[in-house]
Scaffold this active site. Structure first.
Site, mmCIF file in Angstrom:
data_model
loop_
_atom_site.group_PDB
_atom_site.id
_atom_site.type_symbol
_atom_site.label_atom_id
_atom_site.label_comp_id
_atom_site.label_asym_id
_atom_site.label_seq_id
_atom_site.Cartn_x
_atom_site.Cartn_y
_atom_site.Cartn_z
ATOM 1 N N ASP A 122 42.771 -53.914 23.757
ATOM 2 C CA ASP A 122 42.924 -54.275 25.158
ATOM 3 C C ASP A 122 41.691 -53.760 25.911
ATOM 4 O O ASP A 122 41.174 -52.683 25.596
ATOM 5 C CB ASP A 122 44.187 -53.638 25.737
ATOM 6 C CG ASP A 122 44.554 -54.263 27.070
ATOM 7 O OD1 ASP A 122 45.489 -55.066 27.100
ATOM 8 O OD2 ASP A 122 43.863 -53.969 28.091
ATOM 9 N N HIS A 171 50.271 -57.561 28.815
ATOM 10 C CA HIS A 171 49.149 -57.309 27.908
ATOM 11 C C HIS A 171 49.628 -57.389 26.460
ATOM 12 O O HIS A 171 48.951 -57.902 25.589
ATOM 13 C CB HIS A 171 48.582 -55.902 28.138
ATOM 14 C CG HIS A 171 47.907 -55.739 29.468
ATOM 15 N ND1 HIS A 171 46.598 -55.342 29.595
ATOM 16 C CD2 HIS A 171 48.354 -55.923 30.729
ATOM 17 C CE1 HIS A 171 46.275 -55.279 30.871
ATOM 18 N NE2 HIS A 171 47.333 -55.621 31.580
#
Ligand code: UDP
Length: 498
Positions: free
Chosen positions: A124, A21
């Site tokens: 995110d 990520h």
């Protein structure tokens, strides 16, 4: 008069604490900075060490990019110092503690945003609470999805049509309805959450709701990789998306490629010179991403398959913690000793214990195949390098990604793993050495099928590079996105004056 400082857009990036990520989001933040946006990445102290040197280099070359470093509440969550990333949690119990520590950071991050008042949050998707924060601040929230369009379409259609509910057997294949291609999967390859209500069900509902309420979603993909799925997603979900990838291609400098994500566990020169001594397309690169760990028995099966297949290889191995072993000294495990001794003697392969400079290695002309767990970043990196893949999905959306490679793009051969699991460190049923060897031979051998696969992935590699060049589809999407954020800012300013 408005100062230059006020005119410049300021975007703050909030990556999740896992390499798959964090790395692409850092690439995106750097991309924004190159395009004249002031970028701030929020990160905790140990995670910052993974890319601080790259950001410092950007700053020295005049870009407005900064790290906002927070203390990680490891002690409050019962974690050892330095354990700030999912890749440092060898057991599910530790991962749960890490999730807890990440949750504890929320008030501090909110405070930071209120003080800084940026023009946009790139969050995110695993931080759904940033939606409320963005509303409070009157700025757009962009979710970073971290996966591709194919995955989003498959997940959407499985939820919509529930084809698995008409299937009794876990191993019978069925077709997912309503997709641009015929895509087949089995029940055993579906995430638990699709089949039953689990502890994570409510959380996933919250994530989906946050995505719908966002200004849009940033994708690390490129149009020509999955055009039918980009169009399908845009048509059927109404969610606004910008395609910015493959963002790893932004690392042009050799130093950036070698230093991406963590400190490498080998000398890059020794790896590259070993590869220089090999024939083009002859070496298999094996890496299961930053989180997956296999049991001792599975590692042994892989070692035996490599031995039998006879292709030179680079194998990136993670440390396995065998908690069942009462002898503490023997709990840590990398590879069977006999295997390492024999390959070093015969110079058949290279073992990297820990972190490899993946992007740099994949691009070497000697690399002819990639045995991958089908993490989305790894897939994009394999495609960008023009390397066909042996697919071995394990968890998350990796089984869906596998189908893109093996059933739609035809640039991968499956080892045949049948069972999805929730944790990357959890044991799966054993995949035996013959299955592994056969899939490796199908990709690395000289058969027509392998040659055709190589041609297709080489073509995609060219398209990937084109997408990020000036005038390419991803580069254009980035320009549009920055304009969209500016327009949002200006519209809000006009409304405030009224
Ligand atoms: N990676 C790397 N060296 C390693 C292991 C992983 O550079 O030794 C990078 C890899 O290039 C990719 C990322 O870590 O960019 C892994 O992301 P992916 O989505 O493939 O899998 P995950 O780790 O999230 O399961």
């Amino acid at each position: 008069m408005v100062s230059e400082d006020e005119q410049q857009l300021h975007v703050m990036f909030l990556p999740y604490m896992a390499p798959g990520h964090m790395m692409p989001m850092v690439d995106i933040a750097r991309l924004f900075a190159v395009n004249g946006v002031k970028s701030t990445i929020i990160v905790t102290a140990f995670n910052a060490l993974r890319f601080k040197h790259i950001i410092d280099r950007d700053i020295r070359s005049g870009r407005r990019i900064a790290l906002e470093i927070l203390h990680f509440p490891y002690a409050e969550a019962g974690l050892p110092e330095g354990c700030e990333n999912l890749s440092s949690t060898p057991t599910p119990e530790m991962s749960i503690k890490l999730f807890h520590a990440i949750n504890l950071l929320q008030p501090r991050i909110e405070k930071l945003f209120r003080e800084e008042r940026p023009n946009c949050i790139v969050s995110d998707y695993l931080f759904p609470w940033t939606v409320k924060l963005s509303t409070e601040l009157g700025i757009p929230r962009l979710a970073f999805s971290g996966s591709g369009f194919f995955n989003l379409c498959v997940a959407h259609n499985i939820e919509l049509y529930k084809p698995h509910e008409n299937i009794q057997s876990e191993t019978e294949t069925f077709t997912i309805p309503g997709l641009p291609d015929q895509v087949k999967i089995t029940r055993s390859q579906l995430p638990d959450i699709v089949k039953t209500k689990t502890a994570f069900s409510a959380m996933f509902e919250v994530l989906k709701e946050a995505e719908r309420k966002s200004f849009g979603v940033l994708m690390n993909s490129f149009y020509d990789l999955e055009p039918a799925y980009v169009d399908h997603h845009r048509k059927h979900t109404g969610i606004k998306t910008w395609n910015l990838g493959p963002v790893s291609l932004f690392n042009v400098d050799k130093e950036d490629k070698a230093a991406r994500g963590d400190t490498i566990s080998v000398s890059k020169h020794s790896c590259l010179s070993w590869l220089d001594s090999r024939k083009p397309d002859s070496v298999l690169y094996i890496c299961f991403g930053s989180l997956t760990r296999f049991s001792k028995a599975q590692v042994t099966e892989i070692a035996s398959a490599l031995d039998a297949s006879g292709h030179p290889f680079i194998w990136v191995v993670g440390k396995v913690i065998d908690a069942n072993n009462n002898d503490e000294k023997k709990q840590e495990y990398w590879l069977p000793d006999y295997f390492e001794d024999s390959i070093t003697k015969n110079d058949e392969g290279l073992i990297i214990r820990g972190w490899a400079p993946q992007v740099l290695l994949l691009e070497h002309p000697a690399i002819g195949g990639f045995l991958t767990h089908c993490g989305w970043n790894s897939i994009l990196e394999g495609v960008s390098a023009g390397v066909p893949m042996v697919t071995w999905p394990i968890f998350a959306e990796q089984f869906y990604n596998e189908k893109l490679l093996t059933q739609v793009l035809n640039i991968g051969v499956p080892v045949g793993n049948e069972t999805w699991k929730i944790w990357a460190t959890q044991d799966s049923p054993l995949t035996d050495r013959n299955k592994i060897k056969n899939a490796v031979s199908a990709v690395m051998g000289g058969e027509d099928v392998a040659v055709e696969m190589r041609k297709r992935v080489n073509h995609l590699s060219k398209l990937a590079k084109k997408a990020v060049e000036e005038g390419g589809s991803s580069s254009n999407d980035l320009t549009t996105l920055i304009k969209d954020i500016r327009m949002y800012k200006e519209t809000c300013e006009v409304e405030n004056v009224r």
